[in-house]
Design a protein around this motif. Structure first.
Motif, PDB file in Angstrom:
ATOM      1  N   PHE A 128      -4.606   3.222   7.525  1.00 38.74           N
ATOM      2  CA  PHE A 128      -4.007   2.204   8.139  1.00 38.74           C
ATOM      3  C   PHE A 128      -3.706   1.445   9.195  1.00 38.74           C
ATOM      4  CE2 PHE A 128       0.772   0.506   8.672  1.00 38.74           C
ATOM      5  CZ  PHE A 128       0.993  -0.139   7.574  1.00 38.74           C
ATOM      6  N   ALA A 129      -4.341   2.191  11.020  1.00 39.41           N
ATOM      7  CA  ALA A 129      -4.532   2.222  12.376  1.00 39.41           C
ATOM      8  C   ALA A 129      -5.531   0.976  12.497  1.00 39.41           C
ATOM      9  CB  ALA A 129      -4.658   3.232  13.397  1.00 39.41           C
ATOM     10  N   ARG A 130      -6.241   0.649  11.068  1.00 37.36           N
ATOM     11  CA  ARG A 130      -7.272  -0.134  11.327  1.00 37.36           C
ATOM     12  C   ARG A 130      -7.052  -1.521  10.227  1.00 37.36           C
ATOM     13  NH1 ARG A 130     -14.139   1.548  11.836  1.00 37.36           N
ATOM     14  NH2 ARG A 130     -14.552  -0.554  11.517  1.00 37.36           N
ATOM     15  N   TYR A 131      -7.251  -1.159   9.174  1.00 36.28           N
ATOM     16  CA  TYR A 131      -6.234  -2.279   8.629  1.00 36.28           C
ATOM     17  C   TYR A 131      -5.522  -1.996   8.239  1.00 36.28           C
ATOM     18  CZ  TYR A 131     -11.381  -2.311   8.070  1.00 36.28           C
ATOM     19  OH  TYR A 131     -12.647  -2.034   8.181  1.00 36.28           O
ATOM     20  N   GLY A 132      -3.967  -1.720   9.035  1.00 36.17           N
ATOM     21  CA  GLY A 132      -2.676  -1.860   8.356  1.00 36.17           C
ATOM     22  C   GLY A 132      -1.806  -3.427   8.833  1.00 36.17           C
ATOM     23  N   HIS A 133      -2.459  -3.456   9.213  1.00 31.75           N
ATOM     24  CA  HIS A 133      -1.527  -5.525  10.126  1.00 31.75           C
ATOM     25  C   HIS A 133      -1.872  -5.924   9.239  1.00 31.75           C
ATOM     26  CE1 HIS A 133      -1.170  -9.208  12.396  1.00 31.75           C
ATOM     27  NE2 HIS A 133      -0.305  -7.099  13.593  1.00 31.75           N
ATOM     28  N   ARG A 134      -0.473  -6.402   8.651  1.00 28.94           N
ATOM     29  CA  ARG A 134      -0.112  -6.870   7.629  1.00 28.94           C
ATOM     30  C   ARG A 134      -0.339  -8.815   7.824  1.00 28.94           C
ATOM     31  NH1 ARG A 134       3.679  -6.939   4.682  1.00 28.94           N
ATOM     32  NH2 ARG A 134       4.989  -4.852   4.190  1.00 28.94           N
ATOM     33  N   GLU A 135      -1.451  -9.067   8.895  1.00 22.05           N
ATOM     34  CA  GLU A 135      -2.034 -10.333   9.046  1.00 22.05           C
ATOM     35  C   GLU A 135      -2.925 -10.609   8.740  1.00 22.05           C
ATOM     36  OE1 GLU A 135       0.715 -13.458   9.325  1.00 22.05           O
ATOM     37  OE2 GLU A 135       2.183 -11.380   9.131  1.00 22.05           O
ATOM     38  N   LEU A 136      -4.119  -9.375   8.237  1.00 18.44           N
ATOM     39  CA  LEU A 136      -4.895  -9.187   8.579  1.00 18.44           C
ATOM     40  C   LEU A 136      -5.800 -10.497   7.058  1.00 18.44           C
ATOM     41  CD1 LEU A 136      -7.796  -7.400   8.611  1.00 18.44           C
ATOM     42  CD2 LEU A 136      -7.128  -6.412   6.898  1.00 18.44           C
ATOM     43  N   PRO A 137      -5.151 -10.322   6.029  1.00 17.00           N
ATOM     44  CA  PRO A 137      -5.923 -11.537   5.424  1.00 17.00           C
ATOM     45  C   PRO A 137      -6.055 -13.017   5.403  1.00 17.00           C
ATOM     46  CG  PRO A 137      -3.966  -9.461   4.047  1.00 17.00           C
ATOM     47  CD  PRO A 137      -4.491 -10.027   5.539  1.00 17.00           C
ATOM     48  N   LEU A 138      -4.805 -12.659   6.938  1.00 19.20           N
ATOM     49  CA  LEU A 138      -5.377 -14.451   7.282  1.00 19.20           C
ATOM     50  C   LEU A 138      -6.592 -14.246   7.923  1.00 19.20           C
ATOM     51  CD1 LEU A 138      -1.746 -15.000   7.641  1.00 19.20           C
ATOM     52  CD2 LEU A 138      -2.424 -15.731   5.661  1.00 19.20           C
ATOM     53  N   ARG A 139      -6.657 -13.544   8.330  1.00 22.90           N
ATOM     54  CA  ARG A 139      -8.093 -13.493   9.915  1.00 22.90           C
ATOM     55  C   ARG A 139      -9.317 -14.336   7.875  1.00 22.90           C
ATOM     56  NH1 ARG A 139      -8.769  -7.885  11.899  1.00 22.90           N
ATOM     57  NH2 ARG A 139      -6.224  -7.624  13.277  1.00 22.90           N
ATOM     58  N   THR A 146       5.767   0.700   0.051  1.00 25.26           N
ATOM     59  CA  THR A 146       5.580  -0.547   1.521  1.00 25.26           C
ATOM     60  C   THR A 146       4.077  -1.039   1.167  1.00 25.26           C
ATOM     61  OG1 THR A 146       5.563   1.316   1.977  1.00 25.26           O
ATOM     62  CG2 THR A 146       7.714   0.333   2.469  1.00 25.26           C
ATOM     63  N   HIS A 147       4.303  -1.622   2.604  1.00 16.40           N
ATOM     64  CA  HIS A 147       2.634  -2.296   2.791  1.00 16.40           C
ATOM     65  C   HIS A 147       1.533  -0.811   2.762  1.00 16.40           C
ATOM     66  CE1 HIS A 147      -1.263  -4.502   4.308  1.00 16.40           C
ATOM     67  NE2 HIS A 147      -0.863  -3.928   5.874  1.00 16.40           N
ATOM     68  N   ARG A 148       2.529   0.195   3.844  1.00 17.62           N
ATOM     69  CA  ARG A 148       1.459   1.429   4.075  1.00 17.62           C
ATOM     70  C   ARG A 148       1.525   1.747   2.193  1.00 17.62           C
ATOM     71  NH1 ARG A 148       0.465   4.926   7.506  1.00 17.62           N
ATOM     72  NH2 ARG A 148       1.182   4.452   9.352  1.00 17.62           N
ATOM     73  N   ALA A 149       2.638   2.134   1.836  1.00 16.50           N
ATOM     74  CA  ALA A 149       2.014   2.973   0.035  1.00 16.50           C
ATOM     75  C   ALA A 149       0.853   2.009  -0.143  1.00 16.50           C
ATOM     76  CB  ALA A 149       3.802   2.388  -0.444  1.00 16.50           C
ATOM     77  N   HIS A 150       0.972   0.417  -0.881  1.00 12.40           N
ATOM     78  CA  HIS A 150       0.253   0.035  -1.034  1.00 12.40           C
ATOM     79  C   HIS A 150      -1.416   0.400  -0.840  1.00 12.40           C
ATOM     80  CE1 HIS A 150       3.489  -2.907  -2.289  1.00 12.40           C
ATOM     81  NE2 HIS A 150       2.484  -3.460  -2.951  1.00 12.40           N
ATOM     82  N   LEU A 151      -1.374   0.679   0.546  1.00  5.28           N
ATOM     83  CA  LEU A 151      -2.870   0.904   0.904  1.00  5.28           C
ATOM     84  C   LEU A 151      -3.017   2.644   0.705  1.00  5.28           C
ATOM     85  CD1 LEU A 151      -2.969  -1.300   4.727  1.00  5.28           C
ATOM     86  CD2 LEU A 151      -3.993  -1.544   2.504  1.00  5.28           C
ATOM     87  N   THR A 152      -2.150   3.222   0.999  1.00  3.85           N
ATOM     88  CA  THR A 152      -1.922   5.137  -0.268  1.00  3.85           C
ATOM     89  C   THR A 152      -2.686   4.379  -0.766  1.00  3.85           C
ATOM     90  OG1 THR A 152      -0.186   5.366   1.169  1.00  3.85           O
ATOM     91  CG2 THR A 152      -0.729   6.713  -0.335  1.00  3.85           C
ATOM     92  N   ALA A 164       0.441  15.971   0.800  1.00  3.84           N
ATOM     93  CA  ALA A 164       1.653  15.843   0.574  1.00  3.84           C
ATOM     94  C   ALA A 164       2.318  14.953  -0.016  1.00  3.84           C
ATOM     95  CB  ALA A 164       2.166  17.865   0.086  1.00  3.84           C
ATOM     96  N   GLU A 165       2.983  14.258   1.341  1.00  4.69           N
ATOM     97  CA  GLU A 165       3.647  13.359   1.145  1.00  4.69           C
ATOM     98  C   GLU A 165       2.555  12.262   0.734  1.00  4.69           C
ATOM     99  OE1 GLU A 165       5.985  12.432   5.129  1.00  4.69           O
ATOM    100  OE2 GLU A 165       3.705  13.311   5.810  1.00  4.69           O
ATOM    101  N   VAL A 166       1.555  11.942   0.577  1.00  6.12           N
ATOM    102  CA  VAL A 166       0.479  10.972   0.371  1.00  6.12           C
ATOM    103  C   VAL A 166      -0.311  10.745  -1.592  1.00  6.12           C
ATOM    104  CG1 VAL A 166      -1.740  10.271   0.010  1.00  6.12           C
ATOM    105  CG2 VAL A 166      -1.301  10.430   2.131  1.00  6.12           C
ATOM    106  N   GLU A 167       0.022  12.281  -1.770  1.00  4.97           N
ATOM    107  CA  GLU A 167       0.021  12.554  -3.076  1.00  4.97           C
ATOM    108  C   GLU A 167       1.558  12.151  -3.546  1.00  4.97           C
ATOM    109  OE1 GLU A 167      -0.755  16.716  -3.329  1.00  4.97           O
ATOM    110  OE2 GLU A 167      -2.754  16.399  -2.569  1.00  4.97           O
ATOM    111  N   ARG A 168       2.492  12.409  -3.477  1.00  8.88           N
ATOM    112  CA  ARG A 168       4.488  11.967  -4.012  1.00  8.88           C
ATOM    113  C   ARG A 168       4.002  10.780  -3.224  1.00  8.88           C
ATOM    114  NH1 ARG A 168       8.975   9.426  -2.875  1.00  8.88           N
ATOM    115  NH2 ARG A 168       7.498  10.044  -0.277  1.00  8.88           N
TER     116      ARG A 168
END
Length: 153
Positions: free
Chosen positions: A117-128, A39-45, A19-23
């Motif tokens: 998020f645990a796998r790909y949520g690191h904000r620096e991921l694009p800089l790899r 937030t970054h988490r919301a973007h990925l959600t 329900a949190e995700v759906e909201r």
């Protein structure tokens, strides 16, 4: 909590229920998600939701339009240094699509987003994949640019 509202702090913690995700998705879709919760988490959600429910091109179009709509609702202009970023949006939609292809529909929505998020949520991921100069360029903000360090998965 220094510099963060309690809403932002809550929205950066792992989800407990679907329900949190759906909201979050509903607030994104109708442009009412508070700025502090975008937030970054919301973007990925949102990316995961759309990548799961739509083909790749349509998901990207819907997410792009939704980000622009939400930014407008929050008074965030798109400029060469602020607002919507095409390369980052497309990068994450690609990464999330890859995640969906690998993990399908395993678990409920809270579990899926938390795993993403645990796998790909690191904000620096694009800089790899991108040099900082390339990723921060006005060109990358305005249009898709290919990675200059490491190809996408």
């Amino acid at each position: 909590m220094t510099g963060h509202s309690s809403a932002a702090a809550i929205s950066e913690r792992p989800y407990e229920t679907g329900a949190e995700v759906e909201r979050v998705v509903a607030g994104f879709r109708d442009g009412t998600l508070p700025h502090a919760e975008w937030t970054h988490r919301a973007h990925l959600t949102v990316a995961l939701w759309y990548a799961t429910h739509h083909e790749a091109a349509e998901a990207l179009d819907l997410v792009r339009a939704g980000i622009l709509r939400l930014n407008a609702a929050h008074g965030v202009p798109t400029t060469p240094t602020r607002g919507y970023h095409e390369t980052i949006t497309r990068f994450y939609m690609h990464v999330v699509r890859h995640f969906v292809e690998q993990h399908g529909r395993e678990g409920d929505w809270a579990e899926r987003v938390n795993r993403l998020f645990a796998r790909y949520g690191h904000r620096e991921l694009p800089l790899r994949h991108y040099s900082e100069a390339k990723l921060k360029s006005a060109e990358a903000r305005a249009e898709w640019v290919e990675p200059d360090l490491l190809p996408l998965p």
